[in-house]
Structure formats: structure tokens, C-alpha cells
Motif scaffolding. Structure first.
Motif, mmCIF file in Angstrom:
data_model
loop_
_atom_site.group_PDB
_atom_site.id
_atom_site.type_symbol
_atom_site.label_atom_id
_atom_site.label_comp_id
_atom_site.label_asym_id
_atom_site.label_seq_id
_atom_site.Cartn_x
_atom_site.Cartn_y
_atom_site.Cartn_z
ATOM 1 N N LEU A 65 0.820 -1.217 0.000
ATOM 2 C CA LEU A 65 0.000 0.000 0.000
ATOM 3 C C LEU A 65 0.851 1.263 0.000
ATOM 4 O O LEU A 65 0.424 2.309 -0.489
ATOM 5 N N GLY A 66 2.065 1.155 0.550
ATOM 6 C CA GLY A 66 2.930 2.324 0.648
ATOM 7 C C GLY A 66 3.384 2.864 -0.688
ATOM 8 O O GLY A 66 3.930 3.978 -0.760
ATOM 9 N N ASN A 67 3.163 2.098 -1.755
ATOM 10 C CA ASN A 67 3.575 2.549 -3.093
ATOM 11 C C ASN A 67 2.587 3.526 -3.720
ATOM 12 O O ASN A 67 2.836 4.029 -4.821
ATOM 13 N N TYR A 68 1.460 3.779 -3.046
ATOM 14 C CA TYR A 68 0.412 4.610 -3.638
ATOM 15 C C TYR A 68 0.055 5.775 -2.719
ATOM 16 O O TYR A 68 0.132 5.664 -1.497
ATOM 17 N N GLU A 69 -0.332 6.860 -3.338
ATOM 18 C CA GLU A 69 -0.779 8.027 -2.582
ATOM 19 C C GLU A 69 -2.304 8.009 -2.480
ATOM 20 O O GLU A 69 -3.005 8.003 -3.491
ATOM 21 N N MET A 70 -2.794 7.992 -1.252
ATOM 22 C CA MET A 70 -4.233 8.006 -1.007
ATOM 23 C C MET A 70 -4.547 9.084 0.026
ATOM 24 O O MET A 70 -3.640 9.594 0.710
ATOM 25 N N GLU A 71 -5.812 9.430 0.134
ATOM 26 C CA GLU A 71 -6.204 10.462 1.095
ATOM 27 C C GLU A 71 -5.888 10.037 2.518
ATOM 28 O O GLU A 71 -5.477 10.837 3.344
ATOM 29 N N GLU A 72 -6.100 8.760 2.813
ATOM 30 C CA GLU A 72 -5.761 8.223 4.125
ATOM 31 C C GLU A 72 -4.382 7.581 4.062
ATOM 32 O O GLU A 72 -3.922 7.173 3.001
ATOM 33 N N SER A 73 -3.746 7.464 5.221
ATOM 34 C CA SER A 73 -2.448 6.801 5.266
ATOM 35 C C SER A 73 -2.632 5.302 5.068
ATOM 36 O O SER A 73 -3.718 4.753 5.284
ATOM 37 N N ALA A 74 -1.550 4.635 4.661
ATOM 38 C CA ALA A 74 -1.613 3.186 4.452
ATOM 39 C C ALA A 74 -1.988 2.463 5.740
ATOM 40 O O ALA A 74 -2.765 1.500 5.731
ATOM 41 N N VAL A 75 -1.459 2.940 6.862
ATOM 42 C CA VAL A 75 -1.762 2.325 8.163
ATOM 43 C C VAL A 75 -3.245 2.469 8.480
ATOM 44 O O VAL A 75 -3.903 1.522 8.926
ATOM 45 N N SER A 76 -3.790 3.651 8.242
ATOM 46 C CA SER A 76 -5.200 3.894 8.514
ATOM 47 C C SER A 76 -6.099 3.014 7.648
ATOM 48 O O SER A 76 -7.090 2.450 8.132
ATOM 49 N N VAL A 77 -5.748 2.880 6.375
ATOM 50 C CA VAL A 77 -6.529 2.033 5.476
ATOM 51 C C VAL A 77 -6.486 0.572 5.931
ATOM 52 O O VAL A 77 -7.512 -0.118 5.967
ATOM 53 N N LEU A 78 -5.286 0.115 6.300
ATOM 54 C CA LEU A 78 -5.126 -1.281 6.703
ATOM 55 C C LEU A 78 -5.887 -1.584 7.988
ATOM 56 O O LEU A 78 -6.591 -2.598 8.089
ATOM 57 N N TRP A 79 -5.765 -0.707 8.982
ATOM 58 C CA TRP A 79 -6.494 -0.929 10.231
ATOM 59 C C TRP A 79 -7.994 -0.840 10.011
ATOM 60 O O TRP A 79 -8.777 -1.562 10.637
ATOM 61 N N GLY A 80 -8.410 0.037 9.113
ATOM 62 C CA GLY A 80 -9.836 0.154 8.806
ATOM 63 C C GLY A 80 -10.395 -1.074 8.120
ATOM 64 O O GLY A 80 -11.611 -1.330 8.176
ATOM 65 N N SER A 81 -9.513 -1.863 7.485
ATOM 66 C CA SER A 81 -9.981 -3.054 6.770
ATOM 67 C C SER A 81 -10.399 -4.179 7.700
ATOM 68 O O SER A 81 -11.103 -5.105 7.282
ATOM 69 N N ILE A 82 -9.982 -4.120 8.956
ATOM 70 C CA ILE A 82 -10.262 -5.215 9.899
ATOM 71 C C ILE A 82 -11.764 -5.461 10.029
ATOM 72 O O ILE A 82 -12.246 -6.588 9.935
ATOM 73 N N GLY A 83 -12.528 -4.402 10.246
ATOM 74 C CA GLY A 83 -13.970 -4.546 10.414
ATOM 75 C C GLY A 83 -14.684 -4.995 9.157
ATOM 76 O O GLY A 83 -15.803 -5.537 9.223
ATOM 77 N N TYR A 84 -14.064 -4.780 7.998
ATOM 78 C CA TYR A 84 -14.666 -5.172 6.726
ATOM 79 C C TYR A 84 -14.175 -6.537 6.227
ATOM 80 O O TYR A 84 -14.626 -6.996 5.178
ATOM 81 N N ASN A 85 -13.274 -7.163 6.957
ATOM 82 C CA ASN A 85 -12.733 -8.448 6.496
ATOM 83 C C ASN A 85 -13.712 -9.560 6.886
ATOM 84 O O ASN A 85 -13.468 -10.361 7.781
ATOM 85 N N PHE A 86 -14.822 -9.592 6.163
ATOM 86 C CA PHE A 86 -15.936 -10.472 6.514
ATOM 87 C C PHE A 86 -15.562 -11.949 6.437
ATOM 88 O O PHE A 86 -16.044 -12.746 7.236
ATOM 89 N N TYR A 87 -14.712 -12.325 5.470
ATOM 90 C CA TYR A 87 -14.385 -13.750 5.352
ATOM 91 C C TYR A 87 -13.644 -14.247 6.592
ATOM 92 O O TYR A 87 -13.972 -15.318 7.125
#
Length: 458
Positions: free
Chosen positions: A176-198
Motif C-alpha cells: 500500500l505504501g507505493n500509492y498516494e491516497m487520502e488516508e495513510s496506508a496504516v489507517s486504510v489497513l487498520w480500517g480493513s479489519i472490520g470489513y474483512n468479513f471472510y
């Protein structure tokens, strides 16, 4: 890459289910992949397919990371043989039962699942710890090794991808660190926990299986077959002292954590999983050796024989691990993953993008046998979709991560499935066959969850 890049993994999967022979299936798949590469002008003449296949195996085996995985897989055989022949397994089973920690099937299941969750730093260590600890207990309560393989495999990767304070998290952060996003890579990754339904659904299904002692489909048949068989239990060696199992096991876990810190220069998430698990396994073998030789019940020559016999028992599974890694490397050059990813298409309704990314990740992981390789292929596709379509970053990343784990759980050519079979003492094809219905059910629920989430969020 053209459509034919999907043929080698399909050939492997068809042979596995037709002939029930994994090693032959993988060899044919690697050879067919090398043949297609030669036809495509990326190798020598097609007549050199046989030579190219051998060289591909050598190339994969000569990789430092792959060599560590292979040596670790072999040495596990020696460690298992030491703790079995020392009487440590039988003694530990008796100790846990006498202490009231494992007095029922439910308690044994909870102990297995908890040990897998507790060792979240590395997926191989998670399945290994749980498998070693619970083998004898599952035999004692007449639960099949297939059930053990299912519990440890369906606990390890979901936990690792949810907790993320490990090599999994560091790897995805690097992508993720290779891309520029509005949120930081860490924030995106931690935010994915609640959405990792599988991952969440899979753990809930494991919890259900343990709590209600309910198994279904091929796993139920495996349980019935196991109960009807008059087999000798794994703890056939008379119990001696529990320390012969517990001390090597504690050494394995403790040193693994220490080596993760050491290889990561103080940052456990940056540590090398392949180095750490190899060093920890070697240290555990050394500790088990000295414990047994100090008891004066074993000579050096006897322990060498036990160690090599244990390693020999695992050679077929180690060969499967090697060929799985080889096939993955060959398919990467062939472009199989990129071709499958391209099937996502450019004309999907926006609310289908995330569910289809989940399914695409599953197909790539299933056909290539690697979840990490799936992440490397799909994250560069998913992030531009986030930027172009305004998709929620954490939702997209969670779908990619979950899809990779889902496909890996179903794949008979996955090295993770092979390691889980090694840890539990279960036949690889039996493990894949009995786990697949659970994974497919969890995957179907996850697809629906991503569809609903996409409709609500977008």
C-alpha cells in the motif's frame, strides 16, 4: 497474457481430483506451464520443457526464503518424532486432562483454537503450535485429524489477517505504501479489519463447530470413519514427563517471538517469518535432543535414528510444498494471476466491484496456491479503482485480503494447506476435501456481505 495461462493450475486441480495424486498433478502442471512459456518465446525450445522444469525446481529451491520453508518443513518431522518417542505427548495429554483443561471435546477444541489465536505472529507457527499441542488430545477423544487440520488452518490465516501485528501486516503495508491516497496506508489497513468479513465469518464457523460439536459434509464422514476404525492412538508410546513436550513447545514459541524481534531490528512486524520459524524449529529440536539424552533413556545414535525417521515421514509433504512453490513461480512468469485479475472487467456496476474483487482474489489464490501472491497482484489493481471510482479504501483492501485467504483455504496446491496437513498429521487431500465445504459456505456469506455493504456505502 492469453487465456491459456489458466491451463496449468486447472490441469493440476483436475488431476488431483481425478487421480488423488498431488505430486504428479503438480509436476504435470509445472511442466505444462514451462511448455507454454517456451511456446510463448520466453524460454528455450519446447523440446527443452523437461530441462526447464528441472531448472525451475532448482531455481525455487535455491531461493533463501524457499529453502528455509523447506528445511523447516523437514525439521518439523524430527521435532514431532522426538516429542512422540520421548513419551511427552502422552504425558501432556494426561496432564491437561487431570488439570481439567481438556476434559471434553469442547474444551479440547477451545484449547486448539485459542493456541492458534495466541500465536498470531506467523501463520505457519500458529498451525504448528496448535497441531503439536492437540494431536494427542484429538486422538484421545476420538476426533479425526481432519477436524484438527480444519480448525488450525481456518484459525491461523484469518487471525493473522485480522490482528496484523505480524509479517502479514508489514507485507500489505509495503504494498500500500507505493500509492498516494487520502488516508495513510496504516489507517486504510487498520480500517480493513472490520470489513474483512471472510476472516470473521470463518472464525465464527470454527467457534460454532467447537461449541456445538457439529461437523458436516465430508468432515462428518471423516469423523464417522475415524470412530469406527480400531486404530492405535498417536500417543502409543507410554507417557513419561510432560516437560519433554512442553519445554520444546515453549522454546519454539518463545524463540519465534524473539527471532521476529531480532530479524526486524526491534520491530516484530518487520521481522522475517521464514528465518524466525526456521531458527525457532532448530532450537526446539536441539532442546528436545538434550532433554532426551539427559534422561539417559536414549543414546545419541538412537536419537539420530529417531530424528531422521521423523524427517522421512514428512518427505512426501515437503515435496508437495516444493512443487507448490515451483508452480507458483512458473505461473507468475506465465501471467496467470494477471490474466485472472483482468477478468474483473471495466464495465461492472459500481456496487459489484468490491464483491467481484473478492471473488477474483479467491480464484487467483485457488489457481496459484498463494494468498500473498494474490495480494501483490490485486492491490495494484484495487488502489487505482479506489482513486478513480471513489470506493472506500478499507472496504476494497479487505475484500482483496479476504479473497486471498478464501482461495487459499480451498486450494489443493496451496503450500499453506500442505503445512496444515503436516502439523495435524492429516492426509493433504482429506484436509482439502473436508475443509472446502466450510470455506465455500463462508465465502458465499462473505460475497453477500460485500454486496450489501457496497449497496449501503456507495
Amino acid at each position: 497474457m492469453s487465456w491459456y495461462s489458466i491451463l496449468p493450475p486447472l490441469i493440476a486441480i483436475l488431476i488431483v481430483f481425478w487421480r488423488k495424486e498431488v505430486i504428479m498433478a503438480l509436476l504435470v502442471a509445472v511442466a505444462s506451464s514451462e511448455f507454454l512459456l517456451a511456446l510463448n518465446g520466453e524460454g528455450n525450445s519446447v523440446f527443452y520443457t523437461f530441462i526447464n522444469t528441472i531448472e525451475r525446481v532448482i531455481e525455487v529451491a535455491s531461493s533463501a526464503g524457499n529453502s528455509r520453508i523447506l528445511i523447516f518443513s523437514i525439521l518439523i518431522g524430527a521435532l514431532l518424532a522426538y516429542i512422540r518417542e520421548s513419551g511427552g505427548v502422552a504425558a501432556t495429554v494426561n496432564l491437561l486432562m487431570n488439570k481439567g483443561v481438556a476434559k471434553s471435546k469442547r474444551q479440547v477444541g477451545y484449547l486448539t483454537m485459542f493456541s492458534g489465536i495466541a500465536v498470531f505472529i506467523e501463520s505457519n507457527l500458529s498451525v504448528l503450535t496448535s497441531g503439536i499441542l492437540s494431536r494427542g488430545l484429538f486422538d484421545k477423544f476420538k476426533m479425526s485429524r481432519a477436524r484438527l487440520a480444519y480448525i488450525i488452518d481456518s484459525t491461523s490465516a484469518p487471525v493473522c489477517i485480522l490482528i496484523l501485528l505480524n509479517g502479514w501486516g508489514a507485507y500489505v503495508l509495503g504494498l500500500l505504501g507505493n500509492y498516494e491516497m487520502e488516508e495513510s496506508a496504516v489507517s486504510v489497513l487498520w480500517g480493513s479489519i472490520g470489513y474483512n468479513f471472510y476472516a470473521i465469518i470463518t472464525l465464527l464457523i470454527v467457534f460454532y463447530t467447537i461449541t456445538f460439536d457439529k461437523v458436516h459434509g465430508p468432515l462428518k464422514q471423516a469423523e464417522e470413519n475415524f470412530e469406527q476404525q480400531e486404530t492405535e492412538l498417536a500417543e502409543e508410546v507410554k507417557g513419561s514427563k510432560a516437560r519433554y513436550m512442553l519445554i520444546p513447545l515453549i522454546t519454539l514459541i518463545g524463540s519465534m517471538v524473539g527471532f521476529m524481534f531480532w530479524t526486524g531490528d526491534g520491530d516484530i512486524a518487520s521481522g522475517s517469518g521464514s528465518k524466525s520459524v526456521l531458527y525457532a524449529t532448530i532450537l526446539a529440536c536441539v532442546v528436545a535432543y538434550f532433554l532426551m539424552i539427559s534422561s539417559r533413556d536414549f543414546t545419541h545414535h538412537k536419537l539420530v535414528d529417531i530424528g531422521f525417521k521423523g524427517m522421512g515421514e514428512l518427505l512426501p509433504l515437503v515435496a508437495i510444498v516444493l512443487l507448490s512453490l515451483t508452480l507458483g513461480a512458473s505461473l507468475k512468469d506465465l501471467g496467470t494471476g494477471v490474466f485472472v485479475a483482468g477478468l474483473v472487467g471495466d464495465f461492472l456496476p459500481i456496487y459489484l466491484v468490491v464483491p467481484v474483487l473478492f471473488l477474483t482474489g479467491a480464484v487467483i489464490s485457488f489457481t496459484t496456491g498463494t494468498s500473498w501472491g494474490t495480494f501483490a497482484i490485486l492491490i495494484p489493481i484495487g488502489v487505482p479503482l479506489i482513486q478513480a471510482l471513489g470506493l472506500p479504501p478499507s472496504l476494497v483492501i479487505a475484500a482483496i485480503l479476504g479473497g486471498g485467504v478464501f482461495g487459499d483455504h480451498c486450494s489443493p496446491i496451496s503450500d499453506t494447506s500442505a503445512v496444515s496437513a503436516i502439523a495435524s498429521g492429516c492426509d493433504l487431500l482429506t484436509h482439502v476435501k473436508t475443509q472446502m465445504p466450510y470455506a465455500l459456505f463462508g465465502g458465499a456469506l462473505t460475497f453477500i456481505a460485500y454486496l450489501v455493504a457496497s449497496i449501503l456505502v456507495l
